[in-house]
Design an enzyme around this catalytic site. Structure first.
Site, PDB file in Angstrom:
ATOM      1  N   ILE A  87       0.608  -1.306  -0.202  1.00  0.00           N
ATOM      2  CA  ILE A  87       0.080   0.345   0.235  1.00  0.00           C
ATOM      3  C   ILE A  87       0.732   1.378  -0.083  1.00  0.00           C
ATOM      4  O   ILE A  87       2.126   1.524   0.871  1.00  0.00           O
ATOM      5  CB  ILE A  87      -1.349  -0.221   0.951  1.00  0.00           C
ATOM      6  N   THR A  88       0.835   2.057  -0.678  1.00  0.00           N
ATOM      7  CA  THR A  88       1.464   3.322  -1.188  1.00  0.00           C
ATOM      8  C   THR A  88       1.109   4.443   0.050  1.00  0.00           C
ATOM      9  O   THR A  88      -0.586   4.106   0.093  1.00  0.00           O
ATOM     10  CB  THR A  88       1.914   4.159  -2.288  1.00  0.00           C
ATOM     11  N   GLY A  89       1.189   5.217   0.239  1.00  0.00           N
ATOM     12  CA  GLY A  89       1.213   5.974   1.767  1.00  0.00           C
ATOM     13  C   GLY A  89       0.233   5.420   2.547  1.00  0.00           C
ATOM     14  O   GLY A  89      -0.889   6.054   3.127  1.00  0.00           O
ATOM     15  N   ALA A  90       0.726   4.698   3.202  1.00  0.00           N
ATOM     16  CA  ALA A  90       0.173   4.035   4.005  1.00  0.00           C
ATOM     17  C   ALA A  90       0.411   4.824   5.823  1.00  0.00           C
ATOM     18  O   ALA A  90       0.307   3.652   7.216  1.00  0.00           O
ATOM     19  CB  ALA A  90       0.272   2.437   4.124  1.00  0.00           C
ATOM     20  N   SER A  92      -0.237   7.672   6.711  1.00  0.00           N
ATOM     21  CA  SER A  92      -1.797   8.541   7.015  1.00  0.00           C
ATOM     22  C   SER A  92      -2.982   8.226   6.413  1.00  0.00           C
ATOM     23  O   SER A  92      -2.612   7.658   5.329  1.00  0.00           O
ATOM     24  CB  SER A  92      -1.368   9.829   6.668  1.00  0.00           C
ATOM     25  N   GLY A  93      -4.072   8.692   6.945  1.00  0.00           N
ATOM     26  CA  GLY A  93      -5.240   8.747   5.992  1.00  0.00           C
ATOM     27  C   GLY A  93      -6.135   7.509   5.540  1.00  0.00           C
ATOM     28  O   GLY A  93      -6.218   6.382   6.418  1.00  0.00           O
ATOM     29  N   TYR A 270      -4.554  17.868  -8.965  1.00  0.00           N
ATOM     30  CA  TYR A 270      -4.886  16.962  -8.556  1.00  0.00           C
ATOM     31  C   TYR A 270      -6.133  15.872  -9.764  1.00  0.00           C
ATOM     32  O   TYR A 270      -6.131  14.786  -9.548  1.00  0.00           O
ATOM     33  CB  TYR A 270      -4.979  17.286  -7.213  1.00  0.00           C
TER      34      TYR A 270
END
Ligand code: NDP
Ligand code: PMR
Length: 395
Positions: A87-90, A92-93, A270
Site C-alpha cells: 500500500i503506497t502512502g500507508a 496516514s489517512g 490533482y
C-alpha cells in the site's frame, strides 16, 4: 540518490547502506561478504541468500514466506497463507486505515510503501498494528529512481506480492507556482499518476507470479475527477484536453505544467491526476486482465474530510470542510470506515470483478459506479498510457 534517501530513515524493517560504508553493522543484522551483503534472516524463517546490491533487509516474513499458497494444518485442513498487500502512502489517512483494517484480520501482511519511514513507523504503532503484520519499505513517488529502488527492495524481501494499492497522493490547492518531482514533472501528476504508473507496471510482473487465489491492482480514484457528479462540477473541473502538456513532458520548460496545456492550477492538477488514475486502471484491465487474471479496480471511498490530504488548504477550509461534508452533502466518511471499504476491494471475494470503479451507498454497501465520459474514454486511456510509458522510461 535513492540510497542516500533510503539511509536517512533506517529500519526496524528495512535497512540500506552504501557498500564499503558499513563499519559496525551488527545492529542491522548485516555482514559484508565478498563485496555483497548477507541477509541475516534465518530466525525469521526466511531463506538466507547473498545479494549483489548494497541493500540489506530485515523483515517480519515468517508468516508469509511459505512457498505454497495453501498448507495443511495439524487437523489436515488446508489453510490459505497470509496475503501480502503493498500500500503506497500507508503512513496516514486512507492508506493507514486500510493497512490497519487488513492487518487486524490476521490474514494479511502489509508492505507499507512510504516516503517517511519514521512517520510510518510511528503511525503503525499508534494504530495498534501488530509488528509482525507489516513491513515498511521506503518509496518516494516523486522520484522514478526511488520507485525503481523500491521495486528492487521489495523483491529482496522474498515475499510474494498479491495485491498492490496505489493510494498515495498530494493535493496543492493553494500553490501559486508549480513544484516538480526529481524527474521534472509537475508534482501532483508526477506523484499521483506517473510515479504510480511506473510502480504498477513494474509490480505487474510480481502479481503475475503470485500464486494467491485473487490478485489485485487497485488505483484510488475520486468523485472530484468525475464531471458526471455535483462534486466533479465544482471549479476547477478536471479536463485532460488532448494531453498536449503531458506529451510535452509537463515540465514548464518546453511545455505547460498542466496535462491539457493550460495555466498552472494546483486543484485542477490533482483532479486531472485522479482522472489519469481511473483511466490507467481501465487500460490495465483491457491490456492485462485476460492474460494475467489480475483484477484491476478503482474506487471512490467517500469524502474522508479529516485526512492530511487537505494539509495545504487554508485553515478556514480545514475547519469547515468536515462539517460541510457531514451535515450538508452527507458525503462524509471516517478514516476507519474508508479503510474498511478499501480493504474490501483488496480482499472481499465478492469484489473480484475487473475494470470496476467501486463506490458505496448510504447503507455502506458497495456498488459499481459510472465514470464520467472523460474518465471512461478508451481512446484517451490508450493515449495516456503511451505518453506515460515514454515519460517514465518504459518505451
Ligand atoms: P493523506 O494525505 O492522509 O495520505 C496521503 C499519503 O500519500 C500519505 O501517506 C503521504 O505520505 C503519501 N505521499 C504523498 N506524497 C508521497 C510521495 N511523494 N511518495 C510517497 N508517498 C507520498 O490523504 P488521504 O488518505 O485522503 O489520500 C489517500 C488517497 O485517497 C489519495 O489517492 C486521494 O486522492 C484519495 N481520496 C481521498 C479523499 C478524501 O476525501 N480524503 C476522497 C477521495 C479519494 P506522508 O504521510 O509522508 O505525507
Ligand atoms: Mg466537494 C455531494 C456533494 C459533494 C461531495 C460528495 C463532495 C466531495 N463535494 C460535494 C459538493 C461540493 N463541494 C460543493 C457543492 C462545493 C461548493 C461549496 C464543494 C466544494 C469543495 C471544495 C472547495 N469540495 C471540495 C473542495 C476541495 O478542495 C476538495 C477537493 O476538490 O479536493 C480535490 C473537495 C472535495 N469534495 C468532495 C471530496 C471527496 C473532495 C476532496 C477529495 C478528493 O476528491 O480527493
Amino acid at each position: 540518490m535513492a540510497l542516500q534517501a533510503a539511509t536517512s530513515f533506517l529500519p526496524s524493517a528495512l535497512s540500506a547502506r552504501k557498500e564499503g560504508a558499513v563499519k559496525d553493522s551488527s545492529f542491522l543484522g548485516v555482514r559484508l561478504a565478498d563485496g555483497g551483503v548477507k541477509l541475516e534472516t534465518s530466525a525469521l524463517g526466511m531463506r538466507t541468500k547473498r545479494v549483489s546490491t548494497s541493500v540489506a533487509i530485515r523483515a517480519q516474513t515468517a508468516a508469509v514466506s511459505s512457498p505454497s499458497v495453501a498448507s495443511a494444518s495439524p487437523s489436515g485442513k488446508k489453510t490459505l497463507r497470509k496475503g501480502v498487500a503493498v500500500i503506497t502512502g500507508a503512513s496516514s489517512g486512507l492508506g493507514l486505515a486500510t493497512a490497519k483494517a487488513l492487518a487486524e484480520t490476521g490474514k494479511w501482511h502489509v508492505i507499507m510503501a512510504c516516503r517517511d519511514f519514521l512517520k510510518a513507523s510511528r503511525a503503525a504503532k499508534a494504530a495498534g498494528m501488530d509488528k509482525d503484520s507489516y513491513t515498511i519499505v521506503h518509496l518516494d513517488l516523486a522520484s522514478l529512481d526511488s520507485v525503481r529502488q523500491f521495486v528492487k527492495n521489495v523483491r529482496q524481501l522474498e515475499m510474494p506480492i498479491d495485491v498492490v494499492v496505489c493510494n498515495a497522493a498530494v493535493y496543492q490547492p493553494t500553490a501559486k507556482e508549480p513544484s516538480y518531482t526529481a524527474d521534472g514533472f509537475e508534482m501532483s501528476v508526477g506523484v499521483n499518476h506517473l510515479g504510480h504508473f511506473l510502480l504498477a507496471r513494474e509490480l505487474l510482473e510480481d502479481l503475475k507470479s503470485s500464486d494467491y487465489p485473487s490478485k489485485r491492482l487497485i488505483i484510488v480514484g475520486s468523485i472530484t475527477g468525475n464531471t458526471n457528479t455535483l462534486a466533479g462540477n465544482v471549479p476547477p473541473k478536471a479536463n485532460l484536453g488532448d494531453l498536449r502538456g503531458l506529451a510535452g513532458g509537463l515540465n514548464g520548460v518546453g511545455s505547460s505544467v498542466m496535462i491539457d496545456g493550460g495555466e498552472f492550477d494546483g486543484a485542477k492538477a490533482y483532479k486531472d491526476s485522479k482522472v489519469c488514475n481511473m483511466l490507467t486502471m481501465q487500460e490495465f484491465h483491457r491490456r492485462y486482465h485476460e492474460e494475467t487474471g489480475v483484477t484491476f479496480a478503482s474506487l471512490y471511498p467517500g469524502c474522508i474530510a479529516t485526512t492530511g490530504l487537505f494539509r495545504e488548504h487554508i485553515p478556514l477550509f480545514r475547519l469547515l470542510f468536515p462539517p460541510f461534508q457531514k451535515y450538508i452533502t452527507k458525503g462524509y466518511v471516517s478514516e476507519d470506515e474508508a479503510g474498511k471499504r478499501l480493504a474490501q476491494v483488496v480482499s472481499e471475494p465478492s469484489l473480484t470483478k475487473s475494470g470496476v470503479y467501486w463506490s458505496w451507498n448510504k447503507n455502506s454497501a458497495s456498488f459499481e459506479n459510472q465514470l464520467s465520459e472523460e474518465a471512461s474514454d478508451a481512446e484517451k486511456a490508450k493515449k495516456l498510457w503511451e505518453i506515460s510509458e515514454k515519460l517514465v522510461g518504459l518505451a
